[in-house]
Motif scaffolding. Structure first.
Motif, short mmCIF file in Angstrom:
data_model
loop_
_atom_site.label_atom_id
_atom_site.label_comp_id
_atom_site.label_asym_id
_atom_site.label_seq_id
_atom_site.Cartn_x
_atom_site.Cartn_y
_atom_site.Cartn_z
N GLU A 102 0.26 -1.34 -0.06
CA GLU A 102 0.38 0.41 0.01
C GLU A 102 0.67 1.35 0.34
O GLU A 102 0.72 2.44 -0.42
CB GLU A 102 -1.07 0.02 1.33
N ALA A 103 1.46 1.32 1.12
CA ALA A 103 2.74 2.71 1.21
C ALA A 103 3.64 2.60 -0.28
O ALA A 103 3.52 3.48 -0.75
CB ALA A 103 3.97 1.96 2.18
N LEU A 104 4.21 1.64 -0.61
CA LEU A 104 4.59 1.72 -2.54
C LEU A 104 3.67 1.96 -2.84
O LEU A 104 4.34 2.92 -3.88
CB LEU A 104 5.57 0.16 -2.59
N GLU A 105 2.92 1.98 -3.35
CA GLU A 105 1.61 1.85 -4.64
C GLU A 105 1.11 3.87 -4.34
O GLU A 105 1.46 4.71 -5.12
CB GLU A 105 0.40 1.51 -3.82
N GLN A 106 1.23 3.78 -3.39
CA GLN A 106 0.85 5.47 -2.46
C GLN A 106 2.11 6.42 -2.39
O GLN A 106 1.96 7.69 -3.62
CB GLN A 106 0.50 5.45 -0.95
N ALA A 107 3.20 5.76 -2.80
CA ALA A 107 4.83 6.64 -3.45
C ALA A 107 4.96 6.66 -4.78
O ALA A 107 5.87 7.41 -4.83
CB ALA A 107 5.88 5.73 -2.46
N GLY A 108 3.88 6.29 -5.53
CA GLY A 108 4.08 5.84 -6.89
C GLY A 108 5.79 4.58 -7.35
O GLY A 108 6.42 4.47 -8.06
N ALA A 109 5.59 3.91 -6.30
CA ALA A 109 7.23 2.62 -6.26
C ALA A 109 6.35 1.25 -6.34
O ALA A 109 6.90 1.07 -5.58
CB ALA A 109 7.70 3.17 -5.39
#
Length: 251
Positions: A102-109
């Motif tokens: 989730e955090a990687l998706e939110q960061a565009g990564a």
């Protein structure tokens, strides 16, 4: 609601006053950018907000149990160390695969989990640091010149991602940057710091001078910059400068 309130904040190191009488409120959901010359106290301000520095005078009030995410200017990782992005996100406290994704998706990564940290580009590395800062679902996201070393398109893309994060999770953002040509569009308020708050207001007011726009439109890294504050907006702080006086800022 104010997440953080600084009231007459003064910070002194070894007899030298770095910040003097700084009063500032960070409201829920707003993006505030702090600019100023080298040595103006920008990083000291951030460290005071986080709680890493004890004020010499004045006060810092944070909303109870405030969740803060922090994206540093730089982070050195030994390039010989085999460390994937996913493993990095679980240091020092393990997080679930779901939360990491989730955090990687939110960061565009979102596609970087299996990559080695040592093999990331500068922009990818900063997005991973952003993902790490987002793991705690922060109410306040703090960035200390997080795009230093990135080219202008990379910086612009990163700040667009920050705006997207703000929209998605509703956090406030406090960031230090010298790149007004890319942060202006994303900032609700700009604070000009030089040991004290000499000027603050909406971006269109701070960017009103032609010289200022010309400077940050070219943005040559390392150049000695001359910019002009047109003090045609209201604020509660005594600038200590004549209207239209030029300030020098070394990026």
């Amino acid at each position: 609601m104010s997440l953080v309130s600084l009231n007459g904040l003064t910070v002194t190191y070894g007899g030298n006053t770095v910040l003097s009488g700084v009063s500032l409120k960070i409201q829920e959901g707003e993006i505030v950018t702090v600019v100023g010359p080298n040595g103006s106290g920008k990083s000291t301000l951030l460290r005071s907000v986080i709680g890493a520095l004890k004020p010499s005078g004045g006060s810092v009030t944070r909303t109870p149990h405030l969740r803060i995410g922090y994206v540093p200017q730089k982070l050195h990782i030994d390039p010989t160390l085999p460390l994937t992005v996913r493993r990095f996100l679980s240091l020092p406290v393990r997080v679930s695969d779901t939360r990491a994704s989730e955090a990687l998706e939110q960061a565009g990564a979102g596609n970087l989990a299996a990559r080695q940290m040592s093999g990331l580009s500068g922009g990818q590395f900063q997005r991973v640091l952003l993902a790490r800062a987002l793991l705690s679902n922060p109410q306040l996201l703090i960035l200390d010149e997080a795009t230093q070393g990135l080219d202008q398109p990379g910086s612009a893309a990163f700040y667009q991602q920050i705006e997207k994060v703000r929209q998605e999770i509703g956090c406030a953002v406090l960031m230090v940057s010298h790149e007004l040509h890319v942060v202006m569009a994303a900032s609700d308020r700009v604070v000009c710091l030089n040991g004290h708050i000499c000027c603050e207001g909406a971006p269109e007011h701070v960017a009103s001078a032609p010289e200022y726009r010309a400077l940050f439109g070219t943005g040559t890294q390392g150049a000695l910059a001359l910019y002009r504050h047109e003090h045609n907006h209201s604020h509660d702080h005594d600038c200590g400068h004549d209207h239209g006086r030029q300030h020098e800022a070394a990026e």
